[in-house]
Design a protein around this motif. Structure first.
Motif, PDB file in Angstrom:
ATOM      1  N   ILE A   8      37.227  41.896  35.562  1.00 26.39           N
ATOM      2  CA  ILE A   8      37.476  40.579  34.990  1.00 26.39           C
ATOM      3  C   ILE A   8      38.170  40.776  33.640  1.00 26.39           C
ATOM      4  CG2 ILE A   8      35.514  39.437  36.107  1.00 26.39           C
ATOM      5  CD1 ILE A   8      34.043  39.700  33.374  1.00 26.39           C
ATOM      6  N   LYS A  46      47.757  41.338  36.005  1.00 24.95           N
ATOM      7  CA  LYS A  46      46.608  41.765  36.788  1.00 24.95           C
ATOM      8  C   LYS A  46      46.109  40.586  37.619  1.00 24.95           C
ATOM      9  CE  LYS A  46      42.760  43.905  38.074  1.00 24.95           C
ATOM     10  NZ  LYS A  46      42.711  45.117  38.912  1.00 24.95           N
ATOM     11  N   PHE A  48      43.178  39.093  39.855  1.00 24.36           N
ATOM     12  CA  PHE A  48      41.747  39.298  40.092  1.00 24.36           C
ATOM     13  C   PHE A  48      41.297  38.804  41.466  1.00 24.36           C
ATOM     14  CE2 PHE A  48      41.663  39.087  35.337  1.00 24.36           C
ATOM     15  CZ  PHE A  48      41.280  40.406  35.143  1.00 24.36           C
ATOM     16  N   ASN A  49      41.834  37.669  41.920  1.00 22.49           N
ATOM     17  CA  ASN A  49      41.351  37.104  43.184  1.00 22.49           C
ATOM     18  C   ASN A  49      42.458  36.323  43.895  1.00 22.49           C
ATOM     19  OD1 ASN A  49      41.370  34.419  41.975  1.00 22.49           O
ATOM     20  ND2 ASN A  49      39.533  35.089  40.874  1.00 22.49           N
ATOM     21  N   GLU A 118      43.632  41.332  46.078  1.00 19.88           N
ATOM     22  CA  GLU A 118      42.703  41.262  44.960  1.00 19.88           C
ATOM     23  C   GLU A 118      42.630  42.614  44.257  1.00 19.88           C
ATOM     24  OE1 GLU A 118      38.995  39.861  46.486  1.00 19.88           O
ATOM     25  OE2 GLU A 118      39.634  37.771  46.543  1.00 19.88           O
ATOM     26  N   GLY A 119      42.749  42.574  42.932  1.00 14.51           N
ATOM     27  CA  GLY A 119      42.711  43.806  42.146  1.00 14.51           C
ATOM     28  C   GLY A 119      44.062  44.413  41.869  1.00 14.51           C
TER      29      GLY A 119
END
Length: 644
Positions: A8, A46, A48-49, A118-119
């Motif tokens: 996060i 970046k 995240f989701n 994701e990621g």
């Protein structure tokens, strides 16, 4: 590796993505026969989701006109994924890049980074080269997602004079301005001549120019949360804009470039698709004469002509201040842009003997016009104005659901620039304090066949009426409109109707009858909320604080009057207390008055917003004001059986 394993963003754990670094650089090079601007960008994000997957698609707007073009080069992109402990790279393929035409001269280069999961960390770079030195690339430090590092550098040679406009509420971590030097290879036949090498002789030489070198950096910039209570995010996000004021090459005179509003408005007036579209209304001469003869009063005549145009031409949803079609084509096709319609309107008003002129403006979603920075791209819309004695009657003929003198809310954005037939300009206030969103609800309640039942009449005027008419037009079934607009738990609407729905110049009257789902006559105690269909059911201001103003498009007045018949056999056990409070020295007011007269209870509430802008320091009070209204209007009247 550290970026790929980041779970996060620590400063905003709710963020779906974070911009790791966004770096831009703009500078000048010598082109074929003049200077060119080069803009480079390098960005890493970046993910995240899944909620951020759509934001792996990017657009680069670029200009492509007959005499000037922008060229995008070195466009590269890559997606990084940590898979089985190994960093894998997925590069942007040419199949993921395509061009999209926006207007005749404006295009979008669109691309989507591949295999986003994701990621992932996504990265892209590109370069834009242009000979349009008027349009130095602006830079946004803030956006939809938080930004860890945003940096912009610019090197401007001594020959160019730009005015810088900075805005936003975030501080610079670095704000530098230094003197520098740049070597340019110039051909003799160019516009710049080196010392002792004048004229058009072929050849080249290196020219040394002083430069101004800028570097701006912001760190840990929070995401900008857009909402309906601002004009547009572009008015408030942290960014830098540039306006070319003029240029001066060695041994040459200074050339000013649109550095005053007079020059800006003159340039617009003389652009094809502006003045010409107001001078071609001869094909409507007979129809206009009929209207002019019928309405000798100038104000009535103006509105009548606008109404005639609205009944014959429909707005296609496009804004703009330059017409895209000839007036005759617009009328024959019965559709056109805001510029097509309203410039034609100006011409028709002039044909009818009225002193009419166009007003350039910026819509709310396009952002405010900064009167201290003359810029052509400030404007994206045009309306008509008729001079009546010492006042201006502003008209817009794009919306069939409102009177022409009631400008659409999108146009209520500070001031507009009126341009007369001599291409002279002046500023005009777009907002009319006398035109509000006015709503009066009159209700009567009582028990009928054991159920709470009643009738409600809603009187809507001005902006409230226009918005209600628009909402009704969007729904094919009136039942659906009433179910949505008058939804209250436990209440069923049995009848409903409109008066004056199509007559847009009058008060819109909405009538409905209702009853409760539950029978109440056997209850020893009856609870009644007198404000059954109130407008304030939820506090729309939930954030703890706010850095930018709250902007309503119009002032507002919402009144509610209800009479409740006390059922036979019941008496009043408890009534809410009357209350009154205001905000910002009368900028907003609320009153709640209640009393019993014989077997009737009368309640009246009035909510008025007398100004449209509340500053950040007023936000806490505005939030409390809303909370107070909701709390008060949810209080219930308590009746009990008389024999208890």
């Amino acid at each position: 590796m550290e970026e790929l394993t980041m779970p996060i963003y620590s400063l905003d754990s709710s963020a779906n993505a974070v911009v790791l670094a966004d770096v831009g650089n703009s500078y000048f090079v010598w082109g074929q026969d003049d200077f060119e601007l080069v803009h480079e960008r390098h960005c890493r994000i970046k993910i995240f989701n899944k909620a951020a997957f759509d934001d792996a698609t990017f657009e680069i707007p670029y200009y492509s006109g007959a005499y000037s073009k922008e060229k995008i080069t070195q466009l590269k992109g890559v997606t990084y994924l940590l898979e089985n402990g190994k960093i894998n790279e997925y590069k942007l393929d040419s199949k993921g890049i395509f061009d999209e035409k926006i207007t005749d001269n404006l295009n979008n280069r669109k691309f989507t980074l591949p295999n986003v999961k994701e990621g992932a960390v996504i990265e892209f770079i590109y370069t834009i080269k242009t000979d349009r030195t008027t349009f130095f690339k602006e830079w946004e430090f803030q956006g939809k997602y938080p930004v860890i590092w945003s940096e912009y550098t610019a090197r401007i040679p001594e020959y160019y004079f730009y005015k810088l406009e900075m805005q936003g509420y975030n501080p610079f971590a670095i704000n530098e301005k230094k003197d520098g030097n740049e070597q340019f290879m110039i051909r003799w036949s160019s516009n710049i001549a080196t010392q002792g090498n004048e004229g058009n002789r072929a050849g080249s030489a290196s020219v040394s120019a002083r430069t101004t070198d800028y570097r701006w950096v912001m760190k840990d910039v929070p995401a900008f949360s857009d909402d309906k209570f601002i004009t547009t995010k572009d008015d408030y996000i942290s960014k830098i804009k540039f306006q070319l004021q003029g240029y001066q090459y060695p041994q040459s005179a200074y050339h000013g470039v649109l550095n005053t509003w007079e020059k800006v408005t003159e340039a617009i007036y003389n652009t094809d698709g502006f003045a010409s579209s107001m001078n071609r209304t001869g094909f409507l001469k007979d129809q206009i004469k009929v209207i002019a003869d019928k309405y000798p009063d100038m104000a009535t005549r103006s509105v009548a002509i606008a109404s005639f145009l609205k009944s014959n031409v429909k707005w296609n949803g496009n804004n703009g201040y330059l017409a895209s079609q000839t007036p005759k084509t617009v009328f024959e096709k019965k559709t056109g842009s805001a510029a097509d319609i309203n410039l034609l309107l100006v011409g028709m008003l002039r044909e009818a003997g009225l002193e009419a002129n166009p007003i350039l403006l910026s819509t709310r979603r396009n952002g405010r016009v900064n009167q201290y920075y003359p810029m052509v791209d400030n404007f994206n819309y045009v309306i008509a104005a008729v001079r009546l004695d010492s006042t201006d009657l502003l008209l817009d003929a794009t919306d069939a659901h409102r009177p022409s003198y009631l400008l659409p809310e999108r146009c209520l954005n500070g001031k507009g620039r009126l341009i007369n037939q001599k291409s002279e300009g002046r500023w005009v206030e777009l907002e009319n304090d006398n035109l509000k969103a006015k709503r009066l609800t009159v209700a009567s309640l009582g028990l009928k066949d054991g159920k709470l039942a009643g009738d409600i009449i809603v009187y809507a005027k001005d902006y409230e009426a226009a918005n209600m008419r628009s909402s009704v037009a969007e729904i094919t079934n009136e039942d659906d409109y009433f179910k949505k607009a008058f939804k209250t738990n436990g209440i069923v609407i049995s009848k409903h109707s409109f008066d004056n729905l199509k007559n847009i110049d009058t008060t819109l009257v909405t009538k409905l009858s209702f009853e409760s789902e539950e029978e109440l006559n056997n209850n020893s105690i009856i609870y009644i909320n007198p404000i059954l269909f109130g407008s304030f059911t939820e506090n729309v201001f939930k954030a703890k604080d706010r850095k930018y103003p709250v902007s309503f498009p119009t002032a507002k007045e919402d009144s509610y009057m209800v009479t409740i018949d006390i059922p036979e056999g019941y008496i009043v056990d408890e009534l809410p207390k009357s209350a009154r409070f205001d905000l910002s020295e009368g900028g907003a007011k609320f009153s709640y008055t209640i009393g019993q007269v014989g077997t009737k209870i009368q309640v009246r509430t009035i909510v008025s917003f007398n100004k449209t802008m509340f500053l950040p320091e007023e936000y806490e009070g505005l939030k409390a004001f809303y909370a107070g209204i909701i709390s008060k209007q949810s209080e219930q009247i308590v009746l009990k059986k008389a024999n208890q």
